[in-house]
Design a protein around this motif. Sequence first.
Motif: not given
Length: 215
Positions: A116-122, A191-198, A208-212
């Motif tokens: 969503r815009q620049e926010e990514i959740v995988a 080009r990408i900022d990894i914010e969290s890994v859970h 596993v969930a990654v927010r970037a």
Amino acid sequence: MVAVVVAVLVLVFGVGQLVLPSIAEKVAREKIERYGKVQSVSIEAVPAIQLAWKSAQSVSVNVSHIEVTPKQATDLLHESKPFAKVDGVLQLLIIKAQAAGLTVPLPLRDVHVHKRQEEIVAEGQLLESDLRSALPGGAKVQLVPTADERVVMNVESGFFSGKVEVAAKNGALVLAPAESNESLPLFSDPRIDIESVHARSGPGGETVAVRARLR
């Protein structure tokens, strides 16, 4: 004369609305299929002329399997930056992770990517059996459930034995021995900022969930 101009504009708009999204879908499919098999790509843009400026309301992708390095995955994500909304389902994603001079094909199953815009959740499932198969011969690994959703593994190999943690640090992905300030870089890209890994425990493995955030 005015009526003719209006009719021509309506015709051009209508044809463009039909043709441009299909062209963009074909281009997107070809880019992804460099690395695997795509089931479907759908792009919505109203008016379709937005696609001339690489913009669209939404993109949906369904992939059977894909095998990429972290850099190649970032390439694909960064190309989606102009699109406000991206949703992807990947039945099998193999990340060719690199650490300590080794390349390890790490399978993730039933992966869902939402941008969503620049926010990514995988989010995807990492099976313990897949993890064991991916590691070099002789290495043993066991996922360790944690109360705070950290990604922790118990590793036994010829050069290391103990618990290690995968974490986000300063926008990068790192591997560190548990309870240690030392870390080994796994992935970093400007080009990408990894914010969290859970992670959360499930049958046979971890989800596993990654927010970037795209820069």
